[in-house]
Design a protein around this motif. Structure first.
Motif, mmCIF file in Angstrom:
data_model
loop_
_atom_site.group_PDB
_atom_site.id
_atom_site.type_symbol
_atom_site.label_atom_id
_atom_site.label_comp_id
_atom_site.label_asym_id
_atom_site.label_seq_id
_atom_site.Cartn_x
_atom_site.Cartn_y
_atom_site.Cartn_z
ATOM 1 N N LYS A 132 0.812 -1.216 0.000
ATOM 2 C CA LYS A 132 0.000 0.000 0.000
ATOM 3 C C LYS A 132 0.847 1.268 0.000
ATOM 4 O O LYS A 132 0.343 2.358 -0.280
ATOM 5 N N PHE A 133 2.126 1.131 0.308
ATOM 6 C CA PHE A 133 3.012 2.279 0.438
ATOM 7 C C PHE A 133 3.457 2.735 -0.950
ATOM 8 O O PHE A 133 4.265 2.085 -1.607
ATOM 9 N N GLN A 134 2.915 3.849 -1.405
ATOM 10 C CA GLN A 134 3.202 4.359 -2.741
ATOM 11 C C GLN A 134 4.041 5.635 -2.658
ATOM 12 O O GLN A 134 3.777 6.509 -1.819
ATOM 13 N N ILE A 135 5.034 5.747 -3.527
ATOM 14 C CA ILE A 135 5.951 6.878 -3.527
ATOM 15 C C ILE A 135 5.811 7.622 -4.850
ATOM 16 O O ILE A 135 6.020 7.045 -5.916
ATOM 17 N N ALA A 136 5.441 8.886 -4.781
ATOM 18 C CA ALA A 136 5.239 9.672 -6.002
ATOM 19 C C ALA A 136 6.571 9.976 -6.686
ATOM 20 O O ALA A 136 7.603 10.163 -6.033
ATOM 21 N N ILE A 137 6.517 10.033 -8.005
ATOM 22 C CA ILE A 137 7.684 10.366 -8.823
ATOM 23 C C ILE A 137 7.486 11.776 -9.384
ATOM 24 O O ILE A 137 6.455 12.070 -9.985
ATOM 25 N N PRO A 138 8.452 12.661 -9.197
ATOM 26 C CA PRO A 138 8.308 14.017 -9.742
ATOM 27 C C PRO A 138 8.630 14.053 -11.224
ATOM 28 O O PRO A 138 9.561 13.382 -11.685
ATOM 29 N N SER A 139 7.908 14.853 -11.939
ATOM 30 C CA SER A 139 8.099 14.916 -13.387
ATOM 31 C C SER A 139 9.494 15.407 -13.746
ATOM 32 O O SER A 139 10.030 15.047 -14.803
#
Length: 427
Positions: free
Chosen positions: A46-53
């Protein structure tokens, strides 16, 4: 380019036997300690890490930049690259956009494109640290803190525009990082600059939807050499507290002076219910933006120790933090670097989940530092890589993401599609 699920399954078959052996050994060991392995894996999944553009292209320094080829030339291609990462690890299910670099020309189309990759839009980020070609006033001497009302209003209007773009995309938060500061003593009235910044932020805060959050980032130095207006977590916390319940401090791991106790900052902000999120990276001197965990994996673990304690405390008033990577890839393939960073974050999180917290608290209350250290280091020295790999396997991702990335020759194929000299927009 998309990664076919059949390829991932086929690639996993090459190491599946070894993985099952490693996982069986570790899960048996954890079972004997009373760890709910299945529940543990669910938390990791469930642990999601956003990626910056902006992290999808090659980074650089003030001396130069060496593009690696195949970089995304448009927002659509940036979404594609995050989709590649998410297909390989199933832990990168969000993308964070920087405006005006990433303004979509067709909102519905870009949302559908992201959804086809299983992605959502995380925090949107404003940019008042650069002058844009069409803007009327320069940010050379600051933006939200500027002595000129017209410049401040331009910066405020930009942030409100960023919010509107974020609303259309389904985002729920705005990150504000200011380069505002001074390079010479006497150049800036510190009190006036901070008051102007607060007043400007109040206008931005008032323009947010009711279900949005505002993240205030801080940085002790750079690009100015003498002072920065929001130089530390205390100033960010002061501003967030003045703004209201939906304003929070954002912690960038690289934005600290050497030897700063970041984990204590995290604990304090969570105690106050004001920790909004993280920009993960690693550093040796300052804001180096290196691969997460490349230099200080134990510090990262200690930070997650405080995060897990705060997140699992039923009395905590702190909302679930937003997680994002903020790195600069000077030498590595950006996508490989991001895969490594995501796994480093997962490892630190998983190790922190393994800490025997009742026994740790008992050691603390008994003033037994040796026992407390043993408990922390026992969790940190546990090789949890089989658990992370199992979480990926169950989600349909690659057991070994970088090996799969290379076996598929992703970079070579991206260069063929986009060219050897393509440069990511915004960099």
């Amino acid at each position: 380019m998309r990664i076919d699920a059949e390829f991932i399954q086929s690639h996993n078959g090459k190491t599946l036997s070894d993985h099952r052996e490693s996982f069986a050994y570790l899960s048996g060991k954890l079972d004997r300690k009373g760890v709910d392995v299945s529940g543990f894996i669910q938390k990791i999944s469930k642990f999601q890490i956003a990626i910056p553009s902006w992290a999808l292209g090659t980074g650089g320094t003030r001396f130069g930049r060496f593009p690696g080829g195949g970089e995304p030339r448009s927002l659509e291609e940036k979404v594609d690259d995050v989709g590649l990462l998410h297909a390989l690890n199933r832990a990168s299910g969000a993308i964070s956009l920087h405006i005006p670099w990433d303004i979509p020309s067709d909102v519905d189309a870009i949302k559908a494109h992201a959804a086809s990759h299983g992605l959502v839009f995380d925090a949107v980020n404003s940019n008042t640290f650069q002058d844009q070609p069409a803007q009327a006033h320069s940010y050379k001497f600051g933006s939200l803190c500027h002595t000129s009302h017209a410049v401040r209003q331009q910066a405020i209007d930009h942030n409100l525009e960023v919010i509107r773009h974020g609303e259309a995309l389904g985002s729920k938060s705005l990150t504000v990082w200011l380069a505002d500061g001074s390079s010479f003593p006497g150049q800036m009235n510190f009190r006036k600059a901070l008051q102007r910044t607060l007043d400007s932020l109040k206008e931005i805060y008032a323009g947010m939807p009711e279900d949005w959050k505002l993240f205030v980032e801080y940085k002790p130095y750079e690009p100015y050499f003498y002072s920065t207006v929001i130089q530390d977590w205390g100033t960010s916390h002061l501003l967030a507290s003045e703004l209201g319940d939906r304003a929070f401090t954002l912690v960038d791991l690289g934005h600290h002076l050497p030897n700063t106790n970041i984990e204590q900052i995290v604990a304090t902000l969570m105690m106050r219910g004001k920790l909004g999120g993280f920009h993960f990276n690693d550093s040796k001197f300052g804001d180096d933006d290196l691969t997460v965990g490349a230099l200080k994996p134990y510090q990262l673990f200690l930070i997650f120790n405080e995060l897990v304690e705060g997140m699992e405390d039923p009395r905590s008033t702190n909302p679930s933090p937003a997680w994002m990577i903020d790195a600069s890839h000077n030498l590595k393939d950006p996508l490989e670097d991001l895969l490594q960073s995501v796994e480093a974050i997962q490892l630190a999180y998983a190790q922190a989940l393994l800490i025997d917290r009742p026994r740790l608290e008992e050691a603390r209350e008994s003033n037994d530092p040796a026992k407390a250290q043993e408990l922390l280091q026992d969790a940190h020295r546990t090789d949890v890589r089989p658990l992370i790999a199992e979480a990926r396997l169950r989600a349909g991702a690659a057991i070994q993401p970088i090996e799969a990335f290379r076996a598929l020759e992703v970079r070579k194929r991206l260069i063929e599609e986009r060219g050897a000299k393509s440069i990511s927009t915004g960099l």
